[in-house]
Design a protein around this motif. Structure first.
Motif, PDB file in Angstrom:
ATOM      1  N   GLN A  79      -9.393 -35.829 -57.474  1.00  0.00           N
ATOM      2  CA  GLN A  79     -10.682 -36.416 -57.945  1.00  0.00           C
ATOM      3  C   GLN A  79     -11.788 -35.691 -57.550  1.00  0.00           C
ATOM      4  N   HIS A  80     -11.868 -34.614 -57.043  1.00  0.00           N
ATOM      5  CA  HIS A  80     -13.116 -33.863 -56.552  1.00  0.00           C
ATOM      6  C   HIS A  80     -12.893 -32.480 -56.959  1.00  0.00           C
ATOM      7  N   LEU A  81     -14.028 -31.868 -57.542  1.00  0.00           N
ATOM      8  CA  LEU A  81     -13.944 -30.528 -57.962  1.00  0.00           C
ATOM      9  C   LEU A  81     -15.000 -29.648 -56.834  1.00  0.00           C
ATOM     10  N   ALA A  82     -14.867 -28.440 -56.641  1.00  0.00           N
ATOM     11  CA  ALA A  82     -15.676 -27.454 -56.068  1.00  0.00           C
ATOM     12  C   ALA A  82     -15.359 -26.248 -56.699  1.00  0.00           C
ATOM     13  N   ILE A  83     -16.342 -25.164 -56.266  1.00  0.00           N
ATOM     14  CA  ILE A  83     -16.317 -23.863 -56.702  1.00  0.00           C
ATOM     15  C   ILE A  83     -16.178 -23.189 -55.293  1.00  0.00           C
ATOM     16  N   HIS A  84     -14.947 -22.103 -55.295  1.00  0.00           N
ATOM     17  CA  HIS A  84     -14.698 -21.084 -54.163  1.00  0.00           C
ATOM     18  C   HIS A  84     -15.986 -20.439 -54.129  1.00  0.00           C
ATOM     19  N   ALA A  85     -16.114 -20.128 -52.901  1.00  0.00           N
ATOM     20  CA  ALA A  85     -17.406 -19.415 -52.691  1.00  0.00           C
ATOM     21  C   ALA A  85     -16.886 -18.335 -51.617  1.00  0.00           C
ATOM     22  N   GLY A  86     -15.873 -17.691 -51.653  1.00  0.00           N
ATOM     23  CA  GLY A  86     -15.277 -16.764 -50.886  1.00  0.00           C
ATOM     24  C   GLY A  86     -15.010 -16.948 -49.579  1.00  0.00           C
ATOM     25  N   VAL A  87     -15.047 -15.948 -48.616  1.00  0.00           N
ATOM     26  CA  VAL A  87     -14.144 -16.298 -47.145  1.00  0.00           C
ATOM     27  C   VAL A  87     -15.544 -15.789 -46.526  1.00  0.00           C
ATOM     28  N   ALA A  88     -15.819 -16.344 -45.317  1.00  0.00           N
ATOM     29  CA  ALA A  88     -16.856 -16.060 -44.264  1.00  0.00           C
ATOM     30  C   ALA A  88     -16.410 -16.525 -42.931  1.00  0.00           C
ATOM     31  N   GLY A  89     -16.498 -15.784 -41.961  1.00  0.00           N
ATOM     32  CA  GLY A  89     -16.091 -16.279 -40.531  1.00  0.00           C
ATOM     33  C   GLY A  89     -14.863 -16.755 -40.590  1.00  0.00           C
ATOM     34  N   GLY A  90     -13.744 -16.168 -41.439  1.00  0.00           N
ATOM     35  CA  GLY A  90     -12.464 -16.512 -41.103  1.00  0.00           C
ATOM     36  C   GLY A  90     -12.074 -17.722 -41.970  1.00  0.00           C
ATOM     37  N   TYR A  91     -13.112 -18.251 -42.740  1.00  0.00           N
ATOM     38  CA  TYR A  91     -12.744 -19.671 -43.512  1.00  0.00           C
ATOM     39  C   TYR A  91     -13.119 -19.523 -44.812  1.00  0.00           C
ATOM     40  N   PRO A  92     -12.303 -20.038 -45.767  1.00  0.00           N
ATOM     41  CA  PRO A  92     -12.829 -20.038 -47.427  1.00  0.00           C
ATOM     42  C   PRO A  92     -13.833 -21.017 -47.094  1.00  0.00           C
ATOM     43  N   ARG A  93     -14.737 -20.770 -47.958  1.00  0.00           N
ATOM     44  CA  ARG A  93     -15.924 -21.569 -48.395  1.00  0.00           C
ATOM     45  C   ARG A  93     -16.091 -22.170 -49.706  1.00  0.00           C
ATOM     46  N   MET A  94     -16.786 -23.217 -50.034  1.00  0.00           N
ATOM     47  CA  MET A  94     -16.982 -23.968 -51.389  1.00  0.00           C
ATOM     48  C   MET A  94     -18.451 -24.498 -51.617  1.00  0.00           C
ATOM     49  N   VAL A  95     -18.582 -24.499 -53.004  1.00  0.00           N
ATOM     50  CA  VAL A  95     -19.796 -25.154 -53.333  1.00  0.00           C
ATOM     51  C   VAL A  95     -19.252 -26.300 -53.928  1.00  0.00           C
ATOM     52  N   HIS A  96     -19.917 -27.408 -53.620  1.00  0.00           N
ATOM     53  CA  HIS A  96     -19.509 -28.702 -54.166  1.00  0.00           C
ATOM     54  C   HIS A  96     -20.809 -29.789 -54.156  1.00  0.00           C
ATOM     55  N   ALA A  97     -20.639 -30.611 -54.744  1.00  0.00           N
ATOM     56  CA  ALA A  97     -21.535 -32.157 -54.820  1.00  0.00           C
ATOM     57  C   ALA A  97     -21.067 -33.017 -53.561  1.00  0.00           C
ATOM     58  N   PHE A  98     -21.842 -32.815 -52.509  1.00  0.00           N
ATOM     59  CA  PHE A  98     -21.324 -33.806 -51.080  1.00  0.00           C
ATOM     60  C   PHE A  98     -21.971 -35.021 -51.381  1.00  0.00           C
ATOM     61  N   LEU A  99     -21.059 -36.052 -51.394  1.00  0.00           N
ATOM     62  CA  LEU A  99     -21.487 -37.479 -51.537  1.00  0.00           C
ATOM     63  C   LEU A  99     -22.505 -37.947 -50.300  1.00  0.00           C
ATOM     64  N   SER A 100     -21.675 -37.589 -49.225  1.00  0.00           N
ATOM     65  CA  SER A 100     -22.289 -38.062 -47.786  1.00  0.00           C
ATOM     66  C   SER A 100     -23.476 -37.156 -47.645  1.00  0.00           C
TER      67      SER A 100
END
Length: 167
Positions: free
Chosen positions: A109-130
């Motif tokens: 029920q949640h979507l994000a856009i993959h933002a590549g890898v930095a610092g060894g972790y994948p990243r994402m751009v998403h609408a963060f409700l909190s």
């Protein structure tokens, strides 16, 4: 014209660049206006709309009633499968710009856009409700990685026979 693989990577890079322009947009349900408000589906639809891609005009992008806890995960998956190419192999095979589907309470029920890898972790751009309740770019550490329900890649637009060189 680029090869299919290169073209897909170009679309991913374009999608990510546009998604990053949405960072700071407040989270507002069922909206899709950069700088004014969006939810996670609105972010993906808004990226497509800004780039002039057909996914923005799809039934899935326009349907109302998309709110936390009321999302039909099976319908969302079917819509993603219809509009995008599913990526086998999960997060390990994801590329920058891919759409990431995430489970909340065991339901897609949640979507994000993959933002590549930095610092060894994948990243994402998403609408963060909190807090800060806005579009953000964050690392996909354990919490988010465990919630990945699927990865979808933007499709190449169909080429007309004239554009493909068939005359």
């Amino acid at each position: 014209m680029n090869s299919g693989a290169a073209f897909g990577a170009d679309r991913g890079a374009m999608a990510l660049a546009e998604a990053r322009r949405w960072i700071g947009t407040p989270v507002k349900w069922e909206q899709s206006l950069k700088g004014q408000g969006c939810d996670c589906r609105g972010l993906v639809a808004g990226v497509a709309r800004a780039l002039g891609w057909e996914e923005a005009g799809s039934l899935e992008a326009r349907i109302a009633g998309y709110a936390r806890g009321r999302i039909d995960g099976a319908a969302l998956k079917a819509g993603l499968d219809r509009l995008f190419d599913p990526v086998e192999g999960g997060l390990a095979q994801a590329r920058a710009g891919d759409v990431v589907g995430l489970r909340i309470n065991d339901n897609l029920q949640h979507l994000a856009i993959h933002a590549g890898v930095a610092g060894g972790y994948p990243r994402m751009v998403h609408a963060f409700l909190s807090e800060p309740a806005q579009v953000v770019e964050v690392p996909m550490v354990g919490y988010w990685q465990r919630r990945v329900a699927g990865i979808w890649r933007w499709r190449e637009p169909a080429l007309s026979s004239a554009a493909a060189g068939d005359s």
